[in-house]
Scaffold this motif. Structure first.
Motif, PDB file in Angstrom:
ATOM      1  N   PRO A 178       0.828  -1.212   0.000  1.00 28.10           N
ATOM      2  CA  PRO A 178       0.000   0.000   0.000  1.00 28.10           C
ATOM      3  C   PRO A 178       0.859   1.258   0.000  1.00 28.10           C
ATOM      4  N   MET A 179       0.539   2.193  -0.875  1.00 24.40           N
ATOM      5  CA  MET A 179       1.286   3.447  -0.988  1.00 24.40           C
ATOM      6  C   MET A 179       0.428   4.590  -0.462  1.00 24.40           C
ATOM      7  N   ARG A 180       1.092   5.550   0.186  1.00 26.83           N
ATOM      8  CA  ARG A 180       0.425   6.746   0.689  1.00 26.83           C
ATOM      9  C   ARG A 180       1.289   7.960   0.356  1.00 26.83           C
ATOM     10  N   LYS A 181       0.658   9.146   0.368  1.00 27.83           N
ATOM     11  CA  LYS A 181       1.373  10.374   0.027  1.00 27.83           C
ATOM     12  C   LYS A 181       1.660  11.187   1.285  1.00 27.83           C
ATOM     13  N   CYS A 182       2.916  11.602   1.434  1.00 30.63           N
ATOM     14  CA  CYS A 182       3.310  12.475   2.537  1.00 30.63           C
ATOM     15  C   CYS A 182       2.703  13.856   2.275  1.00 30.63           C
ATOM     16  N   VAL A 183       2.053  14.451   3.286  1.00 32.68           N
ATOM     17  CA  VAL A 183       1.382  15.731   3.087  1.00 32.68           C
ATOM     18  C   VAL A 183       2.365  16.894   2.960  1.00 32.68           C
ATOM     19  N   VAL A 184       3.625  16.689   3.360  1.00 32.45           N
ATOM     20  CA  VAL A 184       4.627  17.751   3.268  1.00 32.45           C
ATOM     21  C   VAL A 184       5.397  17.662   1.954  1.00 32.45           C
ATOM     22  N   SER A 185       6.019  16.501   1.702  1.00 30.14           N
ATOM     23  CA  SER A 185       6.877  16.358   0.524  1.00 30.14           C
ATOM     24  C   SER A 185       6.102  15.982  -0.739  1.00 30.14           C
ATOM     25  N   GLN A 186       4.845  15.546  -0.587  1.00 27.34           N
ATOM     26  CA  GLN A 186       3.994  15.098  -1.692  1.00 27.34           C
ATOM     27  C   GLN A 186       4.557  13.863  -2.403  1.00 27.34           C
ATOM     28  N   GLU A 187       5.428  13.110  -1.735  1.00 22.71           N
ATOM     29  CA  GLU A 187       5.996  11.888  -2.307  1.00 22.71           C
ATOM     30  C   GLU A 187       5.134  10.682  -1.952  1.00 22.71           C
ATOM     31  N   MET A 188       4.974   9.799  -2.907  1.00 20.97           N
ATOM     32  CA  MET A 188       4.300   8.534  -2.653  1.00 20.97           C
ATOM     33  C   MET A 188       5.327   7.567  -2.078  1.00 20.97           C
ATOM     34  N   LYS A 189       5.001   6.980  -0.923  1.00 19.19           N
ATOM     35  CA  LYS A 189       5.906   6.043  -0.267  1.00 19.19           C
ATOM     36  C   LYS A 189       5.097   4.870   0.274  1.00 19.19           C
ATOM     37  N   PRO A 190       5.774   3.744   0.533  1.00 17.06           N
ATOM     38  CA  PRO A 190       5.064   2.636   1.172  1.00 17.06           C
ATOM     39  C   PRO A 190       4.520   3.069   2.530  1.00 17.06           C
ATOM     40  N   LYS A 191       3.347   2.590   2.869  1.00 13.75           N
ATOM     41  CA  LYS A 191       2.659   2.990   4.098  1.00 13.75           C
ATOM     42  C   LYS A 191       3.531   2.802   5.342  1.00 13.75           C
ATOM     43  N   LYS A 192       4.372   1.779   5.353  1.00 13.91           N
ATOM     44  CA  LYS A 192       5.220   1.487   6.511  1.00 13.91           C
ATOM     45  C   LYS A 192       6.313   2.529   6.723  1.00 13.91           C
ATOM     46  N   GLU A 193       6.646   3.295   5.689  1.00 13.17           N
ATOM     47  CA  GLU A 193       7.681   4.321   5.797  1.00 13.17           C
ATOM     48  C   GLU A 193       7.112   5.666   6.260  1.00 13.17           C
ATOM     49  N   LEU A 194       5.797   5.710   6.476  1.00 13.00           N
ATOM     50  CA  LEU A 194       5.143   6.945   6.888  1.00 13.00           C
ATOM     51  C   LEU A 194       4.488   6.750   8.256  1.00 13.00           C
ATOM     52  N   VAL A 195       4.212   7.860   8.923  1.00 14.83           N
ATOM     53  CA  VAL A 195       3.485   7.812  10.187  1.00 14.83           C
ATOM     54  C   VAL A 195       2.166   8.556   9.982  1.00 14.83           C
ATOM     55  N   ARG A 196       1.091   7.986  10.527  1.00 19.42           N
ATOM     56  CA  ARG A 196      -0.243   8.565  10.331  1.00 19.42           C
ATOM     57  C   ARG A 196      -0.644   9.375  11.553  1.00 19.42           C
ATOM     58  N   ILE A 197      -1.111  10.568  11.290  1.00 20.33           N
ATOM     59  CA  ILE A 197      -1.676  11.426  12.315  1.00 20.33           C
ATOM     60  C   ILE A 197      -3.180  11.433  12.068  1.00 20.33           C
ATOM     61  N   VAL A 198      -3.965  11.185  13.117  1.00 22.80           N
ATOM     62  CA  VAL A 198      -5.409  11.049  12.930  1.00 22.80           C
ATOM     63  C   VAL A 198      -6.173  12.003  13.857  1.00 22.80           C
ATOM     64  N   ARG A 199      -7.262  12.567  13.317  1.00 26.87           N
ATOM     65  CA  ARG A 199      -8.175  13.392  14.101  1.00 26.87           C
ATOM     66  C   ARG A 199      -9.477  12.621  14.244  1.00 26.87           C
ATOM     67  N   SER A 200      -9.869  12.378  15.485  1.00 25.04           N
ATOM     68  CA  SER A 200     -11.104  11.634  15.738  1.00 25.04           C
ATOM     69  C   SER A 200     -12.310  12.553  15.543  1.00 25.04           C
ATOM     70  N   LYS A 201     -13.484  11.970  15.601  1.00 26.77           N
ATOM     71  CA  LYS A 201     -14.716  12.757  15.459  1.00 26.77           C
ATOM     72  C   LYS A 201     -14.852  13.790  16.568  1.00 26.77           C
ATOM     73  N   GLU A 202     -14.278  13.484  17.738  1.00 25.30           N
ATOM     74  CA  GLU A 202     -14.325  14.404  18.877  1.00 25.30           C
ATOM     75  C   GLU A 202     -13.341  15.557  18.723  1.00 25.30           C
ATOM     76  N   GLY A 203     -12.448  15.477  17.734  1.00 25.41           N
ATOM     77  CA  GLY A 203     -11.468  16.535  17.500  1.00 25.41           C
ATOM     78  C   GLY A 203     -10.121  16.277  18.156  1.00 25.41           C
ATOM     79  N   GLU A 204      -9.932  15.092  18.730  1.00 27.33           N
ATOM     80  CA  GLU A 204      -8.652  14.742  19.350  1.00 27.33           C
ATOM     81  C   GLU A 204      -7.671  14.317  18.266  1.00 27.33           C
ATOM     82  N   VAL A 205      -6.442  14.828  18.364  1.00 26.65           N
ATOM     83  CA  VAL A 205      -5.405  14.482  17.398  1.00 26.65           C
ATOM     84  C   VAL A 205      -4.410  13.554  18.076  1.00 26.65           C
ATOM     85  N   SER A 206      -4.066  12.452  17.393  1.00 28.44           N
ATOM     86  CA  SER A 206      -3.110  11.506  17.965  1.00 28.44           C
ATOM     87  C   SER A 206      -2.287  10.854  16.859  1.00 28.44           C
ATOM     88  N   ILE A 207      -1.206  10.226  17.282  1.00 27.77           N
ATOM     89  CA  ILE A 207      -0.356   9.478  16.352  1.00 27.77           C
ATOM     90  C   ILE A 207      -0.924   8.070  16.257  1.00 27.77           C
TER      91      ILE A 207
END
Length: 93
Positions: A8-37
């Motif tokens: 699976p490939m994903r795009k880094c939001v800063v560099s705009q590079e497509m990389k394998p998902k394992k080489e990236l870290v996901r930051i998520v915002r829940s429905k409540e508005g909490e941000v976590s790694i």
């Protein structure tokens, strides 16, 4: 038969590079508005991917990219946590 697994490939939001998902870290915002790694990559909510690179993380902080992608204010402690995570991974290599 083709036994190779699809990576699976994903795009880094800063560099705009497509990389394998394992080489990236996901930051998520829940429905409540909490941000976590999201280390599992499976938490529900709005996600943004960052490359596991200190320069990328600092650039995201400087340019306020994560808060724009996730539509929520990002605390400095999250960036510090990301940098610690990247440093820890580099020490393990």
């Amino acid at each position: 038969m083709n036994n190779r697994k699809k990576i699976p490939m994903r795009k880094c939001v800063v560099s705009q590079e497509m990389k394998p998902k394992k080489e990236l870290v996901r930051i998520v915002r829940s429905k409540e508005g909490e941000v976590s790694i999201d280390l599992t990559g499976k938490k529900s909510g709005r996600g943004a991917y960052l490359a596991k690179d200190k320069e990328i993380i600092l650039s995201a902080k400087k340019r306020n990219i994560l808060s724009r992608h996730l539509d929520v204010a990002i605390e400095d402690s999250l960036y510090d946590e990301l940098i610690q995570l990247v440093d820890k991974e580099k020490q393990q290599l």
